[in-house]
Every structure is written in structure tokens, then in C-alpha cells.
Design a protein around this motif. Sequence first.
Motif, PDB file in Angstrom:
ATOM      1  N   MET A   1       0.844  -1.185   0.000  1.00  0.00           N
ATOM      2  CA  MET A   1       0.000   0.000   0.000  1.00  0.00           C
ATOM      3  C   MET A   1       0.878   1.233   0.000  1.00  0.00           C
ATOM      4  SD  MET A   1      -2.720   1.232   2.884  1.00  0.00           S
ATOM      5  CE  MET A   1      -1.448   1.149   4.132  1.00  0.00           C
ATOM      6  N   SER A   2       0.599   2.232  -0.888  1.00  0.00           N
ATOM      7  CA  SER A   2       1.393   3.445  -0.948  1.00  0.00           C
ATOM      8  C   SER A   2       0.658   4.602  -0.290  1.00  0.00           C
ATOM      9  CB  SER A   2       1.698   3.786  -2.412  1.00  0.00           C
ATOM     10  OG  SER A   2       0.499   4.009  -3.133  1.00  0.00           O
ATOM     11  N   TRP A   3       1.431   5.455   0.362  1.00  0.00           N
ATOM     12  CA  TRP A   3       0.899   6.662   0.994  1.00  0.00           C
ATOM     13  C   TRP A   3       1.420   7.865   0.231  1.00  0.00           C
ATOM     14  CZ3 TRP A   3      -2.425   6.543   5.162  1.00  0.00           C
ATOM     15  CH2 TRP A   3      -2.557   5.311   5.807  1.00  0.00           C
ATOM     16  N   VAL A   4       0.538   8.829  -0.006  1.00  0.00           N
ATOM     17  CA  VAL A   4       0.911  10.072  -0.665  1.00  0.00           C
ATOM     18  C   VAL A   4       0.501  11.221   0.251  1.00  0.00           C
ATOM     19  CG1 VAL A   4       0.520  11.578  -2.649  1.00  0.00           C
ATOM     20  CG2 VAL A   4       0.670   9.097  -2.972  1.00  0.00           C
ATOM     21  N   ILE A   5       1.430  12.134   0.483  1.00  0.00           N
ATOM     22  CA  ILE A   5       1.164  13.271   1.362  1.00  0.00           C
ATOM     23  C   ILE A   5       1.131  14.546   0.533  1.00  0.00           C
ATOM     24  CG2 ILE A   5       2.031  14.609   3.325  1.00  0.00           C
ATOM     25  CD1 ILE A   5       3.317  11.996   4.336  1.00  0.00           C
ATOM     26  N   LEU A   6       0.031  15.277   0.652  1.00  0.00           N
ATOM     27  CA  LEU A   6      -0.138  16.527  -0.083  1.00  0.00           C
ATOM     28  C   LEU A   6       0.134  17.701   0.844  1.00  0.00           C
ATOM     29  CD1 LEU A   6      -3.496  15.815  -1.998  1.00  0.00           C
ATOM     30  CD2 LEU A   6      -1.162  15.139  -2.610  1.00  0.00           C
ATOM     31  N   THR A   7       0.904  18.652   0.375  1.00  0.00           N
ATOM     32  CA  THR A   7       1.168  19.867   1.143  1.00  0.00           C
ATOM     33  C   THR A   7       0.789  21.088   0.312  1.00  0.00           C
ATOM     34  OG1 THR A   7       3.454  19.966   0.339  1.00  0.00           O
ATOM     35  CG2 THR A   7       3.064  18.817   2.430  1.00  0.00           C
ATOM     36  N   GLY A   8       0.619  22.210   0.997  1.00  0.00           N
ATOM     37  CA  GLY A   8       0.303  23.445   0.280  1.00  0.00           C
ATOM     38  C   GLY A   8       1.512  23.993  -0.456  1.00  0.00           C
ATOM     39  N   ARG A   9       2.680  23.898   0.181  1.00  0.00           N
ATOM     40  CA  ARG A   9       3.923  24.364  -0.422  1.00  0.00           C
ATOM     41  C   ARG A   9       4.976  23.274  -0.297  1.00  0.00           C
ATOM     42  NH1 ARG A   9       4.414  29.514   3.394  1.00  0.00           N
ATOM     43  NH2 ARG A   9       4.187  27.703   4.777  1.00  0.00           N
ATOM     44  N   GLN A  10       5.923  23.281  -1.198  1.00  0.00           N
ATOM     45  CA  GLN A  10       6.957  22.252  -1.179  1.00  0.00           C
ATOM     46  C   GLN A  10       7.785  22.318   0.098  1.00  0.00           C
ATOM     47  OE1 GLN A  10       9.091  22.285  -4.846  1.00  0.00           O
ATOM     48  NE2 GLN A  10       9.185  20.051  -4.921  1.00  0.00           N
ATOM     49  N   SER A  11       7.916  23.504   0.667  1.00  0.00           N
ATOM     50  CA  SER A  11       8.742  23.688   1.857  1.00  0.00           C
ATOM     51  C   SER A  11       8.022  23.349   3.157  1.00  0.00           C
ATOM     52  CB  SER A  11       9.232  25.142   1.919  1.00  0.00           C
ATOM     53  OG  SER A  11       8.115  26.029   1.969  1.00  0.00           O
ATOM     54  N   ASP A  12       6.719  23.000   3.076  1.00  0.00           N
ATOM     55  CA  ASP A  12       5.959  22.734   4.302  1.00  0.00           C
ATOM     56  C   ASP A  12       6.445  21.502   5.051  1.00  0.00           C
ATOM     57  OD1 ASP A  12       4.385  24.949   4.038  1.00  0.00           O
ATOM     58  OD2 ASP A  12       2.674  23.908   3.131  1.00  0.00           O
ATOM     59  N   LEU A  13       6.949  20.515   4.307  1.00  0.00           N
ATOM     60  CA  LEU A  13       7.374  19.259   4.941  1.00  0.00           C
ATOM     61  C   LEU A  13       8.623  18.762   4.228  1.00  0.00           C
ATOM     62  CD1 LEU A  13       6.361  17.356   7.217  1.00  0.00           C
ATOM     63  CD2 LEU A  13       5.247  15.988   5.458  1.00  0.00           C
ATOM     64  N   ASP A  14       9.662  18.538   4.996  1.00  0.00           N
ATOM     65  CA  ASP A  14      10.939  18.077   4.439  1.00  0.00           C
ATOM     66  C   ASP A  14      10.786  16.659   3.904  1.00  0.00           C
ATOM     67  OD1 ASP A  14      13.605  17.260   4.004  1.00  0.00           O
ATOM     68  OD2 ASP A  14      14.308  18.682   5.505  1.00  0.00           O
ATOM     69  N   GLN A  15      11.330  16.397   2.734  1.00  0.00           N
ATOM     70  CA  GLN A  15      11.216  15.076   2.117  1.00  0.00           C
ATOM     71  C   GLN A  15      11.830  13.973   2.977  1.00  0.00           C
ATOM     72  OE1 GLN A  15       9.784  13.895  -0.636  1.00  0.00           O
ATOM     73  NE2 GLN A  15       9.088  15.771  -1.635  1.00  0.00           N
ATOM     74  N   VAL A  16      12.806  14.327   3.819  1.00  0.00           N
ATOM     75  CA  VAL A  16      13.436  13.291   4.647  1.00  0.00           C
ATOM     76  C   VAL A  16      12.669  13.049   5.941  1.00  0.00           C
ATOM     77  CG1 VAL A  16      15.721  13.838   3.736  1.00  0.00           C
ATOM     78  CG2 VAL A  16      14.954  14.956   5.835  1.00  0.00           C
ATOM     79  N   ALA A  17      11.581  13.816   6.154  1.00  0.00           N
ATOM     80  CA  ALA A  17      10.814  13.677   7.394  1.00  0.00           C
ATOM     81  C   ALA A  17       9.963  12.416   7.402  1.00  0.00           C
ATOM     82  CB  ALA A  17       9.922  14.905   7.609  1.00  0.00           C
ATOM     83  N   THR A  18       9.697  11.861   6.227  1.00  0.00           N
ATOM     84  CA  THR A  18       8.853  10.672   6.119  1.00  0.00           C
ATOM     85  C   THR A  18       9.278   9.876   4.893  1.00  0.00           C
ATOM     86  OG1 THR A  18       6.572   9.893   5.699  1.00  0.00           O
ATOM     87  CG2 THR A  18       7.141  12.087   4.894  1.00  0.00           C
ATOM     88  N   PRO A  19       9.145   8.558   4.922  1.00  0.00           N
ATOM     89  CA  PRO A  19       9.502   7.754   3.744  1.00  0.00           C
ATOM     90  C   PRO A  19       8.458   7.837   2.628  1.00  0.00           C
ATOM     91  CG  PRO A  19       8.662   6.343   5.488  1.00  0.00           C
ATOM     92  CD  PRO A  19       8.771   7.722   6.073  1.00  0.00           C
ATOM     93  N   HIS A  20       7.317   8.462   2.901  1.00  0.00           N
ATOM     94  CA  HIS A  20       6.232   8.486   1.931  1.00  0.00           C
ATOM     95  C   HIS A  20       6.392   9.627   0.934  1.00  0.00           C
ATOM     96  CE1 HIS A  20       4.626   5.514   4.567  1.00  0.00           C
ATOM     97  NE2 HIS A  20       4.506   6.378   5.563  1.00  0.00           N
ATOM     98  N   LYS A  21       5.782   9.474  -0.214  1.00  0.00           N
ATOM     99  CA  LYS A  21       5.886  10.462  -1.283  1.00  0.00           C
ATOM    100  C   LYS A  21       5.186  11.755  -0.881  1.00  0.00           C
ATOM    101  CE  LYS A  21       5.337  11.030  -6.265  1.00  0.00           C
ATOM    102  NZ  LYS A  21       6.783  11.287  -6.430  1.00  0.00           N
ATOM    103  N   ILE A  22       5.856  12.890  -1.061  1.00  0.00           N
ATOM    104  CA  ILE A  22       5.297  14.194  -0.739  1.00  0.00           C
ATOM    105  C   ILE A  22       5.203  15.012  -2.019  1.00  0.00           C
ATOM    106  CG2 ILE A  22       5.566  16.317   0.604  1.00  0.00           C
ATOM    107  CD1 ILE A  22       7.308  14.723   2.554  1.00  0.00           C
ATOM    108  N   ILE A  23       4.025  15.523  -2.336  1.00  0.00           N
ATOM    109  CA  ILE A  23       3.857  16.425  -3.475  1.00  0.00           C
ATOM    110  C   ILE A  23       2.926  17.556  -3.051  1.00  0.00           C
ATOM    111  CG2 ILE A  23       4.210  14.604  -5.202  1.00  0.00           C
ATOM    112  CD1 ILE A  23       1.198  14.617  -5.692  1.00  0.00           C
TER     113      ILE A  23
END
Length: 484
Positions: A1-23
Motif C-alpha cells: 500500500m502506498s501513501w501520498v502526502i499533499l502539502t500546500g507548499r513544497q517547503s511545508d514538509l521536508d522530504q526526509v521527514a517521512t519515507p512516503h511520497k510528498i507532493i
Amino acid sequence: MSWVILTGRQSDLDQVATPHKIITNRDYLAHPALFSGQRPKVINLSNSYGYQSRGYYASLLASSRGHRVIPTVETMIDLSERKLYENALPELELALNKSRKDLGGKFPEKATFFFGIGPSKAWDRFAKLLFDWFRAPALEVSIKDHHEWATIHKIGFLPLARMSAEEKPRFLASLATYTNREWRDGKARVPARYTFATLVDPHEQLPPSSISSLRYWAKIAEKMGVEVEPITRKDLAKLANYDALFIRETTSISNHTYRFARRAQQEGMPVIDDPLSMIRCTNKVYLNELMTFNKVPVPPTVMIASPADFQLAADTLGFPLVLKIPDSSFSRGVKKATNFEELKALATAWMEESDLLIAQKYMPTQYDWRIGVLGGQPLFAVHYLMAKKHWQIVNHDGGGKPVEGGIKTFTLKDAPAHVVETAVRAARCIGDGLYGVDLKETKDGVFVIEVNDNPNLDHGIEDSGEKDEVWTRLTQWFLDRLER
């Protein structure tokens, strides 16, 4: 199962903060084919969920793309105005005030909750209930403490941008806990299209399926593009993250299993056992009436509604007779009365708990047929042998651990056709799910004793006749309903 995390801005959440895909939600909205052929679980961390905002549209379009998302548009609307969530406040405030002692007697003006997890263990009861009502990644609750009773002034979303430096690490830890999964094989043969939740109680003495059997099912389901994951009674708030629910605890209208079934139904998820089947199967009074109305053979039966019916039961059925509490299971609440005095004593005691009892003709046999029926078609056939020196398949009278009789397995082809046909007729009266029909085969014919809404299903036992076909058909039952 894949998790995708949506943020308002790219800088809102560091990519290394979670193993899941952030866009960003902008990218998610602009590229509808981004996850084509997949069914990711989407966590929408947009900075605004206002009506027609990007955050709003991200959740709205996630549902149209077949993606599971939190928060949903419904949750966004519910929390947009106090009057829309006022119906939840009495239950939430009751849970909140039960936490007072653990919190040292007073509440803060504001408390934050991430994925159903509070600032400390003292908040657990309230945090889980809050997430049950409003499945959102981060919520802020404003509290007015009147010393004797605390009230909730406001419930609102807490965007990443407003989280304090102390809250951010707790949020990330809660995110990791929430997205953590069990029973996962790192080398799945087929990419998972769906994830099925299986409700289990690891401590149940007589569960309908063992954990090892569910692990066996998980391996077969994996080949069909399905992940099977265990959940427990504490995970109601997480249920909406799954695509289907298979309940593998002993069901009851009065416990959490019914609430799970109701929630799954509300979420539009295929579920075994569904709430209506639970209601119908857990009550033997209803079952007897339903079978009789549909001309399915059942043992001669007398309803006992008052002491005046004791003599009627004795005269109609003779002795010994079998007395049953309507919602008994696994041979519990089922006793044999050998004379009128035993009948009177047992019925009088039981009628303090139940307004109705069932008395049935005693039909001694060396075994009961159990025919599994799924989606209106036979699934398996076995003999449940009577427990040693006992008249039931499970003996609870020993004072210790329940003693079960043996099992003899059959292929459906080898089971008597009239037994299988009667079982299928009985199950179709209940619904379209999974049922275990118990029948007695006597010189006077075949009689349906019971229809169980969550029958035993264990590897090496109920599947011995039809082998892996049992588990394949079970998985396909869910898939058919999801893909409609």
C-alpha cells in the motif's frame, strides 16, 4: 500500500521527514494520471481546507480518482461551522471530562491531536473518539474549563504552518505510527490494488479464524493484488483508510464488532459480517421465524415468553428438550432440560436476562453438518463432531477451557446434495455474505439448527475439502463488490 502526502507548499514538509511520497496539492490537481492504476492512501496536509480552495479540491478529486483520503470533503464541511458538528459535542465532552483526573484536575485552553493521538496518554480516550468523529491529520480543540465540567468551544484544523516547534516532532511521530502497517511482505508478487482490514482479538479464546489462518489468506490475497492487514477494536478511527473489512471476532450487536460493521457500511466498504446479517443471525427467535416463513426445515420449536409457556413446551416437545437464549453462540446459552423441574429452573433464571427464550425438540446426532455459504453459493462442507461424552460440539460445562469435538472434512461434491441445498436456501434468507449453516441429518430429514454470520474458517480445517479455492473465492467476493 502506498501513501501520498499533499502539502500546500513544497517547503511545508521536508522530504526526509517521512519515507512516503510528498507532493504539493497543485501538482496533485494538475496531473490526474500521476497515480494511474494505483490506489494510494492520501493524507491532505494543505494549509487551507476552505470551500473551493486547493485543499478542498484535492480531497474532492481524490475521491473521484478512487484514492482514499483524509480529511474528506465531508469532514471539511462538518468542521467549517460549529452548528454542523454540535451533534458530536455531547459524546466528546463526556469523554473529555472522564480524562480530568488523569490530567491532574484541569484542562488547558487548547490541545492538539494528530491522527487520533493526543499530547499524552491521559488524552487517549478523547483523542481516539475525536478521530472517530473527524478523521483529520491535525486538529486543535479549544476548551473552556468550568472546573466541574469542561466544554468544547471549538474544533478546527491545525495546518503545518501553524504548528509550534514542539508540535512538529510529535506530528511526525504520529504520522509514522498512523502509516505503519503489519503483515507486509516487502516483495509482493502483484502491486496491491486494495487493502483489506481484518478485525481480530489476539486474546479471544475461540476466535472464528486463527491468526495463522489469516496469514495464510494474506498470502493468497497478495497474489490477487490485495494486502490483508490486522486491526483491533482500538482502530475504529482508522477503518476508513481501508477498502474492505473482514470481521474475525465473535460478533455481537452489543459490542464493538457491530460498530465496526456499521462504520464500514457507512463508508461504502464491502464488509463481512454486514450489520443486517449480524442482527438476523445473532437472534435465534428471528432465525426460527424467518426459516419457518421461507419453508426451510427447522426442529419443532416453542417460543417461551412467560412461565405460562413452560407447560406448552413440555407438552409439545417432550423431554429432554433444548433451551436456548436468543443471542447465544459457540454452544453457550444452550442447555438441555431432562424434566419439567430443570426446564422451570433454567428458564426462570434466563428470563431475568431475556424476555424470550426458545425451546426446541432434542435431536441427538453424532455430528452437525456445517455448510459454508458465500454470496449465495456453497463454499465448504464439514462435520463438527460432538465433544467427548457430550451432546454439543463444544462442552462449556467442564469448568475450565472449552472442549471441542473433532472435525471430519468433505469436498462439496461428496457432501449430500440435499444437505447442501437446504443450507444454501437458509443462507439466502439472510443475505449475500459469508454464513455457516448448521444442520442435523436425521431419519426424519434434514433440519437447520442455526445460521452463523461469522463462521469458523481455518486453514487445514474448513478449507480441507476445497483447498485454496475457499480463500480465493473469499477474496474475489470483496473484489467483485469493489470493482462494481
